[in-house]
Design a protein around this motif. Structure first.
Motif, PDB file in Angstrom:
ATOM      1  N   GLY A   1       9.272   4.659  -3.451  1.00 28.09           N
ATOM      2  CA  GLY A   1       9.146   4.803  -4.902  1.00 28.09           C
ATOM      3  C   GLY A   1       8.276   5.975  -5.296  1.00 28.09           C
ATOM      4  N   SER A   2       7.584   5.775  -6.404  1.00 26.56           N
ATOM      5  CA  SER A   2       6.897   6.897  -7.044  1.00 26.56           C
ATOM      6  C   SER A   2       5.676   7.372  -6.251  1.00 26.56           C
ATOM      7  CB  SER A   2       6.445   6.485  -8.430  1.00 26.56           C
ATOM      8  OG  SER A   2       5.562   5.393  -8.311  1.00 26.56           O
ATOM      9  N   ILE A   3       5.252   6.580  -5.270  1.00 23.27           N
ATOM     10  CA  ILE A   3       4.027   6.949  -4.553  1.00 23.27           C
ATOM     11  C   ILE A   3       4.177   8.317  -3.868  1.00 23.27           C
ATOM     12  CG2 ILE A   3       4.527   5.776  -2.338  1.00 23.27           C
ATOM     13  CD1 ILE A   3       1.181   5.550  -4.056  1.00 23.27           C
ATOM     14  N   VAL A   4       5.376   8.586  -3.340  1.00 22.88           N
ATOM     15  CA  VAL A   4       5.600   9.861  -2.650  1.00 22.88           C
ATOM     16  C   VAL A   4       5.583  11.001  -3.677  1.00 22.88           C
ATOM     17  CG1 VAL A   4       7.174  11.176  -1.182  1.00 22.88           C
ATOM     18  CG2 VAL A   4       6.880   8.722  -0.793  1.00 22.88           C
ATOM     19  N   ALA A   5       6.220  10.757  -4.824  1.00 17.11           N
ATOM     20  CA  ALA A   5       6.232  11.772  -5.887  1.00 17.11           C
ATOM     21  C   ALA A   5       4.814  12.070  -6.357  1.00 17.11           C
ATOM     22  CB  ALA A   5       7.079  11.277  -7.051  1.00 17.11           C
ATOM     23  N   ARG A   6       3.952  11.053  -6.270  1.00 16.25           N
ATOM     24  CA  ARG A   6       2.565  11.257  -6.733  1.00 16.25           C
ATOM     25  C   ARG A   6       1.657  11.784  -5.626  1.00 16.25           C
ATOM     26  NH1 ARG A   6       0.598   6.210  -8.394  1.00 16.25           N
ATOM     27  NH2 ARG A   6       2.553   5.153  -8.024  1.00 16.25           N
ATOM     28  N   GLY A   7       2.261  12.229  -4.545  1.00 14.78           N
ATOM     29  CA  GLY A   7       1.457  12.879  -3.501  1.00 14.78           C
ATOM     30  C   GLY A   7       1.012  11.945  -2.403  1.00 14.78           C
ATOM     31  N   GLY A   8       1.486  10.678  -2.447  1.00 17.28           N
ATOM     32  CA  GLY A   8       1.083   9.729  -1.404  1.00 17.28           C
ATOM     33  C   GLY A   8       2.203   9.486  -0.414  1.00 17.28           C
ATOM     34  N   GLY A   9       2.109   8.369   0.291  1.00 20.61           N
ATOM     35  CA  GLY A   9       3.136   7.994   1.259  1.00 20.61           C
ATOM     36  C   GLY A   9       2.599   8.006   2.677  1.00 20.61           C
ATOM     37  N   ALA A  10       3.519   7.661   3.605  1.00 20.10           N
ATOM     38  CA  ALA A  10       3.127   7.578   5.020  1.00 20.10           C
ATOM     39  C   ALA A  10       2.786   8.965   5.547  1.00 20.10           C
ATOM     40  CB  ALA A  10       4.268   6.963   5.822  1.00 20.10           C
ATOM     41  N   LEU A  11       1.702   9.063   6.301  1.00 16.67           N
ATOM     42  CA  LEU A  11       1.215  10.370   6.746  1.00 16.67           C
ATOM     43  C   LEU A  11       1.183  10.535   8.248  1.00 16.67           C
ATOM     44  CD1 LEU A  11      -2.054  10.615   4.648  1.00 16.67           C
ATOM     45  CD2 LEU A  11       0.065  11.845   4.238  1.00 16.67           C
ATOM     46  N   ASP A  12       0.883   9.428   8.934  1.00 16.95           N
ATOM     47  CA  ASP A  12       0.636   9.580  10.363  1.00 16.95           C
ATOM     48  C   ASP A  12       0.838   8.240  11.084  1.00 16.95           C
ATOM     49  OD1 ASP A  12       0.026  10.929  12.639  1.00 16.95           O
ATOM     50  OD2 ASP A  12      -2.109  11.171  12.233  1.00 16.95           O
ATOM     51  N   LEU A  13       0.960   8.359  12.391  1.00 20.90           N
ATOM     52  CA  LEU A  13       1.071   7.181  13.267  1.00 20.90           C
ATOM     53  C   LEU A  13       0.052   7.291  14.379  1.00 20.90           C
ATOM     54  CD1 LEU A  13       4.805   6.767  14.350  1.00 20.90           C
ATOM     55  CD2 LEU A  13       3.534   5.419  12.711  1.00 20.90           C
ATOM     56  N   GLU A  14      -0.427   6.156  14.804  1.00 14.57           N
ATOM     57  CA  GLU A  14      -1.318   6.122  15.973  1.00 14.57           C
ATOM     58  C   GLU A  14      -0.884   4.946  16.825  1.00 14.57           C
ATOM     59  OE1 GLU A  14      -5.402   5.230  15.074  1.00 14.57           O
ATOM     60  OE2 GLU A  14      -5.873   7.346  14.834  1.00 14.57           O
ATOM     61  N   ILE A  15      -1.061   5.054  18.125  1.00 14.25           N
ATOM     62  CA  ILE A  15      -0.709   3.917  18.982  1.00 14.25           C
ATOM     63  C   ILE A  15      -1.951   3.505  19.754  1.00 14.25           C
ATOM     64  CG2 ILE A  15       0.796   3.073  20.831  1.00 14.25           C
ATOM     65  CD1 ILE A  15       2.554   4.097  18.736  1.00 14.25           C
TER      66      ILE A  15
END
Ligand code: MEV
Length: 430
Positions: free
Chosen positions: A148-162
């Motif tokens: 949704g709008s979170i990506v448009a607002r500059g957010g969203g998933a950024l990275d992965l760690e294991i």
């Protein structure tokens, strides 16, 4: 907010509720409806019924404001919801001390939440780790699909760690951490939904089996910090110069740094302030509590969340750092008009700014507690409020409660029987 208004409001404590409301109204430009949401608890029964299950009523607590806060050169009135007497007064007077040293400096990390996926039944943990990391971009893209709008607002998933966990009670497992920028939300729903979206892909890539998919409340990518200096003269008392009071405060801090029994109480005092702000703004205060205490134990032993020291000029310096997963949109703020009004009163423009204020409130609350404990003891202030409660219980008219309480405190005789005598004497005289 009118930038010329100052949160140092002399005599605020002694005003009537209506007078304080008028100040809050002017401070934040509140409309009549917003003011009403403070008066009537901000939540209708119908709204309450939409919020949780099995509702049979609503439950009120006092909403107060702490005064004197100046953070990063901006003045704030801080809304606080709490049942415990003395907390708001103590917080305001500690903020006044920090104000004398220029106020608080605060900062907050980007609002990055951590979500966890538990991956089991892996034939080869190293190979699975390699496969997942090799397809990181694809996994992150899936996490952001439908976000949704979170990506448009500059957010969203950024990275992965294991993180491998070996020899647990359930054998070996891999823990995948998804880092997600949730912008102005607390972010629980965002991150949990993203985890559920990527879980089938992670299973396919790794050949393993996913069990849990849930956020972590140890949100240590989302830390907030506050610090400030109090001039030693501001801490001077009739019985002791400021330098000595600073020594006692630093001794109290050393106790909390060295002893988990004391650290638990010390941190509870910090959370008195932070939780009250979280409640007022409709935030999940249990999440913030969980994060704070887990962070306090991050080095293997439970410690205090603040540090206190004497600076090179002999003044008192305080610092705090803790995770602060709090939002200004979504969650209870969507429905609760009182929480919406509290946020307007506070005037924060982002979740990061709310986290900064919360850190400053925690630091102020801690100073108030350890200063009282290291000087007069905590009971003095409590007794004044206790005396008021007794005066009320003894049937004192509202306008006489303070006078009845003050008389008991002056006499050093605080009890229900004495309160009843004074109320009777007052009635006989009128
Ligand atoms: C009481 O709610 C909080 C205190 O116990 C905190 C402390 O001991 O630092 C006064």
């Amino acid at each position: 907010m009118d930038k010329t208004l100052r949160s140092a409001i002399p005599g605020f404590y002694g005003l009537t509720v209506a007078e304080r409301q008028a100040i809050a109204k002017e401070w934040a430009g509140l409309g009549e409806g917003e003011l009403e949401s403070l008066r009537d608890s901000g939540l209708s029964l119908a709204q309450a019924d939409l919020m949780i299950e099995n509702v049979i009523g609503r439950y009120s607590l006092p909403l107060a404001v702490a005064t004197n806060f100046k953070i990063n050169d901006r003045d704030y009135l801080v809304p606080m919801v709490i049942e415990e007497a003395s907390v708001v007064a103590a917080c305001s007077s500690a903020a006044k001390l920090f104000r004398q040293g220029g106020g608080f400096t605060a900062s907050a990390d980007e609002p990055i939440m951590i979500g966890q996926i538990q991956l089991l039944d892996l034939a080869d943990m190293e190979a699975a780790t390699g496969s997942i990391l090799a397809r990181k971009a694809e996994i992150l893209a899936r996490a952001n699909e439908g976000a949704g709008s979170i990506v448009a607002r500059g957010g969203g998933a950024l990275d992965l760690e294991i993180r491998p966990l070996r020899d647990t009670e359930a054998g070996d497992m891999l823990i995948l951490h998804l880092h997600c920028d949730v912008r102005d939300a607390m972010g629980a729903n965002l991150i949990n939904a993203a985890l559920e979206r990527i879980a089938p892909l992670v299973e396919r890539i790794s050949g393993g089996r996913v069990n849990l998919r849930i956020l972590s409340n140890l949100s240590d990518r989302r830390l907030a910090r506050a610090s400030g200096t109090i001039p030693r003269e501001a801490l001077a008392m009739a019985e002791a110069p400021g330098t000595e009071v600073i020594q006692w405060i630093c001794e109290a801090a050393a106790f909390a740094a060295a002893d988990p029994y004391r650290a638990a109480t010390h941190n509870k005092g910090i959370m008195n302030g932070i939780d009250a702000l979280m409640l007022a703004t409709g935030n999940d205060w249990r999440a913030v509590e969980a994060g704070a205490h887990a962070y306090a134990s991050r080095n293997g032993r439970y410690r205090s969340l603040t540090t206190w020291s004497r600076d090179s000029l002999g003044n008192l310096r305080g610092e705090i750092e803790l995770p602060l997963a709090a939002g200004i949109i979504g969650g209870a703020t969507r429905i609760h008009r009182g929480a919406q009004t509290s946020l307007k009163l506070l005037g924060v423009k982002s979740a990061q700014e709310l986290a900064q204020v919360a850190a400053a409130v925690g630091l102020a609350q801690n100073l108030a507690a350890i200063r009282a404990l290291a000087t007069d003891g905590i009971q003095k202030g409590h007794m004044r409020l206790h005396a008021r409660q007794l005066a009320l219980a003894a049937g004192a008219a509202e306008e006489n409660v303070r006078a009845v309480a003050a008389q008991m405190v002056d006499e050093g005789n605080i009890g229900l029987a004495r309160a009843q005598d004074i109320v009777r004497e007052q009635r006989d005289m009128s």
